[in-house]
Design an enzyme around this catalytic site. Structure first.
Site, PDB file in Angstrom:
ATOM      1  N   HIS A 286      -0.064  -0.004   3.978  1.00 18.20           N
ATOM      2  CA  HIS A 286       0.871  -0.597   2.876  1.00 18.20           C
ATOM      3  C   HIS A 286       1.298  -1.989   3.567  1.00 18.20           C
ATOM      4  O   HIS A 286       2.291  -2.575   3.243  1.00 18.20           O
ATOM      5  CB  HIS A 286       2.257  -0.023   2.784  1.00 18.20           C
ATOM      6  CG  HIS A 286       1.938   1.376   1.768  1.00 18.20           C
ATOM      7  ND1 HIS A 286       1.628   1.661   0.658  1.00 18.20           N
ATOM      8  CD2 HIS A 286       1.960   2.559   2.232  1.00 18.20           C
ATOM      9  CE1 HIS A 286       1.546   2.823   0.083  1.00 18.20           C
ATOM     10  NE2 HIS A 286       1.488   3.487   1.551  1.00 18.20           N
ATOM     11  N   ASP A 357       4.046   5.977   5.982  1.00 19.45           N
ATOM     12  CA  ASP A 357       3.142   6.735   5.090  1.00 19.45           C
ATOM     13  C   ASP A 357       1.914   6.449   4.801  1.00 19.45           C
ATOM     14  O   ASP A 357       1.660   5.318   5.073  1.00 19.45           O
ATOM     15  CB  ASP A 357       3.962   7.033   3.758  1.00 19.45           C
ATOM     16  CG  ASP A 357       4.187   5.509   3.252  1.00 19.45           C
ATOM     17  OD1 ASP A 357       4.450   4.671   4.133  1.00 19.45           O
ATOM     18  OD2 ASP A 357       3.982   5.390   1.868  1.00 19.45           O
ATOM     19  N   GLU A 358       1.145   7.352   4.510  1.00 20.12           N
ATOM     20  CA  GLU A 358      -0.101   7.238   3.985  1.00 20.12           C
ATOM     21  C   GLU A 358      -0.956   6.215   4.691  1.00 20.12           C
ATOM     22  O   GLU A 358      -1.814   5.411   4.070  1.00 20.12           O
ATOM     23  CB  GLU A 358      -0.067   6.492   2.485  1.00 20.12           C
ATOM     24  CG  GLU A 358       0.656   7.434   1.337  1.00 20.12           C
ATOM     25  CD  GLU A 358       0.962   6.798  -0.123  1.00 20.12           C
ATOM     26  OE1 GLU A 358       0.177   7.676  -0.951  1.00 20.12           O
ATOM     27  OE2 GLU A 358       1.189   5.805  -0.250  1.00 20.12           O
ATOM     28  N   PRO A 359      -1.301   6.553   5.846  1.00 17.41           N
ATOM     29  CA  PRO A 359      -2.199   5.844   6.537  1.00 17.41           C
ATOM     30  C   PRO A 359      -3.808   6.432   6.185  1.00 17.41           C
ATOM     31  O   PRO A 359      -3.918   7.390   5.989  1.00 17.41           O
ATOM     32  CB  PRO A 359      -2.210   6.266   8.095  1.00 17.41           C
ATOM     33  CG  PRO A 359      -1.610   7.815   8.005  1.00 17.41           C
ATOM     34  CD  PRO A 359      -0.718   7.716   6.884  1.00 17.41           C
TER      35      PRO A 359
END
Ligand SMILES: *[C@@H]1O[C@H](CO)[C@@H](O)[C@H](O)[C@H]1NC(C)=O
Ligand SMILES: *[C@@H]1O[C@H](CO)[C@@H](O)[C@H](O)[C@H]1NC(C)=O
Ligand SMILES: *[C@@H]1O[C@H](CO)[C@@H](O)[C@H](O)[C@H]1NC(C)=O
Ligand SMILES: *[C@@H]1O[C@H](CO)[C@@H](O)[C@H](O)[C@H]1NC(C)=O
Ligand SMILES: *[C@@H]1O[C@H](CO)[C@@H](O)[C@H](O)[C@H]1NC(C)=O
Ligand SMILES: *[C@@H]1O[C@H](CO)[C@@H](O)[C@H](O)[C@H]1NC(C)=O
Length: 620
Positions: A286, A357-359
């Site tokens: 992100h 989050d969300e690698p």
């Protein structure tokens, strides 16, 4: 508006009107009587000279005298309420500790007593912050006596008739029904938050201040500010001005940024209202918005988030807007440390959210340096995430902050993150992180993501173009028939999910139903610090903010303050909450929050007639 002269002993020649006293969120204990107690025209709130308390008194005095609330229900009955023979002259606030700072788990409890045998009401609390919660409750108890004609009938104006301005009436004609009153109240959870994403779309400062007002009305105490993401970097930093200079949105020749002065204004405004502001600079994923200033420390930026095959498993980002920080360069960590150091110093709260989050490992795989490092060190993507988070947490701890991360690194990737890092749980059951020994903030997307249910936002998604109902595959049809589930079959885009990953829309009833401690033992449940609703801003900006947030966030606020279960350990009932949240929604509207409608006004004015299950009411 015509006002009555009020004397201390009134015998009414017409039936009294009783509306229930509707409080939101519900207090832990509420004893009430059957007397209407008028506020004296010289009514005042007195308290020790403490800065934040005096400011709160000014705010609530202003609010009470201008709100002049009359409940929305037309449930007018001859009632047994009598009018007290004396008026209420003051609310006296007594606090033990005048200096307690606002921080996690600060004592917010209060006791509010409004007796009949004295002209004084008393609000007692340990801290200023408890008094502020009690003042909010007091404001909700006050109602305005509606205007009647000489026969005692209520007066209604038509659209084209002008009502006189309600300003400047002070405390005249205000009263508290259901006296005597005793309220003993405290929050079930210490952390009662709302997360707002200001990267995908930008909100002016005034939107954030209004949101904080509404949070305080709902006794919420944490504004989690998800400041940056892949789409824009709206925070101006002195140590790295190029991040916002290049990475903030530019629109109509304006750069959409928050300055140091804006940040201070937001923090001070929130603090005065008992709301902590916790910043989040999400990383290492992100972070596409860092690339315009520092392309060399990012990977896979500026490309479509899918590869030519459109294969989801080969995506480069969780959604359009690629970019991750390069975890193998020293320069990355130099910049990360500068960002964290400055952000940590801008925000006075002890807590700091590091994202995490969300690698998407496929994004790192695109980079030659990363590939070389992985070969040389026999490292996986998860190893790189561990390396990154270790360095990031070092920077956060160097600034003497308690770190919060999204749960993914421990629940999905099983990294051995130190247990003093708080996990914000969003995609897995709370249970997973708790069993691993973490304290958690609960934000399950299936209940508390307020962005869900507005359809997909991809361009050129041709799957919407279906003129006739898609044929149900034979095997599916047979299985549905066998299970009796035909009515629940909702193919994509045919009355179905509409291309939104977390559809459907979370209605207030759904929000209200979240049991953060579901399936936890009592001792496991102690690891839940509280919760947060989250508003991701792909499809929201200043035009829709209030309606996306409210009154659904109020539903969560009651669960966080009052608890999912009441004092007798009964699950709070949506049917009981309905008339209260309906009234509360109108009250927020009157307080300047553009809340969304819940039902036809008719339903609110005829409580329980719109309930899903039969309820024994008959309209007179
Ligand atoms: C409305 O009034 C009736 C009495 O006529 C009462 O039974 C009912 O509880 C009232 N509803 C509310 C929400 O106060
Ligand atoms: C009101 O008072 C009357 C007579 O005293 C009584 O019969 C009735 O039950 C009371 N109603 C309520 C709602 O308390
Ligand atoms: C990066 O930093 C480490 C430790 O500070 C050092 O050993 C290494 O030589 C540096 N690498 C480069 C390429 O500067
Ligand atoms: C590389 O790491 C994997 C585990 O991730 C391990 O199974 C393998 O033996 C390692 N290879 C070498 C050459 O160290
Ligand atoms: C939109 O998608 C369709 C098929 O999915 C493709 O044939 C078409 O070329 C696309 N249009 C654009 C402008 O990309
Ligand atoms: C509830 O918890 C138990 C034990 O921790 C677990 O085995 C079970 O799967 C959980 N049930 C649900 C519905 O999550």
């Amino acid at each position: 508006m015509r006002l009555f002269a009020l004397s201390t002993a009134i015998t009414l020649s017409f039936p009294c009107i009783t509306w229930a006293t509707l409080l939101w969120p519900a207090p832990q204990s509420f004893q009430k009587g059957q007397v209407e107690l008028n506020l004296d025209t010289t009514f005042h709130i007195s308290a020790p000279k403490v800065k934040y308390l005096q400011e709160a008194i000014d705010r609530y005095t202003e609010l009470i005298t201008h709100e002049r609330w009359t409940p929305i229900q037309v449930n007018i009955t001859q009632s047994n309420q009598t009018v007290a023979g004396r008026t209420l002259g003051s609310l006296d606030i007594i606090i033990k500790d005048k200096h307690q700072a606002l921080e996690f788990d600060v004592d917010e409890s209060y006791t509010l007593e409004i007796p009949l045998n004295s002209r004084k009401a008393t609000l007692r609390s340990d801290t200023v912050w408890g008094s502020i919660r009690g003042l909010e409750t007091f404001s909700q108890l006050v109602q305005s006596r509606p205007e009647r004609n000489d026969k005692g009938e209520l007066v209604y104006y038509e659209d084209d008739q002008e009502e006189e301005d309600a300003d400047n009436y002070g405390f005249e004609d205000l009263f508290i029904p259901n006296a005597p009153i005793k309220i003993e109240d405290y929050p079930k959870y210490a952390h009662r938050g709302l997360m707002l994403d200001t990267s995908r779309n930008f909100y002016p400062v005034s939107d954030i201040l209004r949101t904080i007002d509404a949070m305080a009305y709902n006794k919420m105490n944490v504004f989690h500010w998800h400041i940056t993401d892949s789409h824009s970097f709206p925070l101006k930093l002195e140590s790295l001005p190029e991040l916002a200079y290049e990475g903030a949105y530019k629109l109509h020749q304006k750069r959409l940024v928050y300055t140091k002065k804006d940040v201070k204004q937001i923090i001070d405004y929130a603090y005065q209202r008992g709301v902590r502001v916790i910043p989040e600079i999400d990383m290492p994923a992100h972070t596409g918005s860092w690339a315009p200033a520092f392309k060399d420390i990012t990977t896979c930026t500026g490309i479509h988030y899918l590869d030519e095959s459109n294969d989801w498993s080969k995506r480069f980002a969780a959604e359009p807007g690629t970019g991750q920080l390069n975890p193998v360069l020293n320069k990355t960590y130099e910049i990360v440390d500068k960002v964290i150091t400055e952000v940590a110093s801008l925000f006075k709260d002890d807590w700091y959210h590091g994202g995490g989050d969300e690698p998407i490992y496929n994004c790192w795989n695109q980079d030659k340096d990363v590939q070389d490092y992985m070969k040389k060190h026999n490292a996986t993507g998860v190893d790189l995430l561990e390396l990154f988070l270790k360095k990031e947490l070092e920077s956060i701890h160097k600034s003497k902050k308690t770190a919060i991360l999204w749960e993914d690194p421990v629940t999905n990737d099983h990294l051995p993150i130190s247990k003093d890092v708080i996990m914000q749980v969003w995609i897995n059951p709370v249970q997973l992180a708790v069993k691993k020994g973490y304290k958690v903030i609960a934000s399950n997307y299936n209940f508390w993501y307020l962005d869900c249910g507005h359809g997909g936002w991809n361009g050129n998604d041709t799957s919407y173009d279906e003129q006739i109902a898609p044929k149900v595959p034979k095997a599916v049809a047979e299985a549905l028939e066998k299970s009796g589930e035909e009515d629940n079959y909702r193919p994509q885009n045919w009355g179905g999910s509409g291309g939104d990953w977390c559809s459907p829309f979370k209605s207030w009833q759904r929000v209200y139903s979240y049991d953060m401690a579901f399936n936890l033992t009592e001792s496991e449940a102690e690891n839940i610090l509280g919760g947060e609703v989250a508003l991701w801003s792909e499809q929201t900006d200043t035009t829709t903010l209030d309606a996306r947030l409210w009154p659904r966030t109020s539903a969560a606020a009651e669960i966080m303050w009052s608890g999912r279960y009441d004092e007798d350990n009964h699950k709070r009932d949506i049917g009981d909450a309905m008339p209260r949240i309906f009234d509360w929604r109108y009250r927020l509207l009157q307080r300047g929050i553009n809340t969304e409608a819940l039902q036809p006004l008719w339903c609110g004015q005829n409580p329980h007639m719109c309930d899903a299950n039969h309820y024994p009411v008959v309209l007179k």
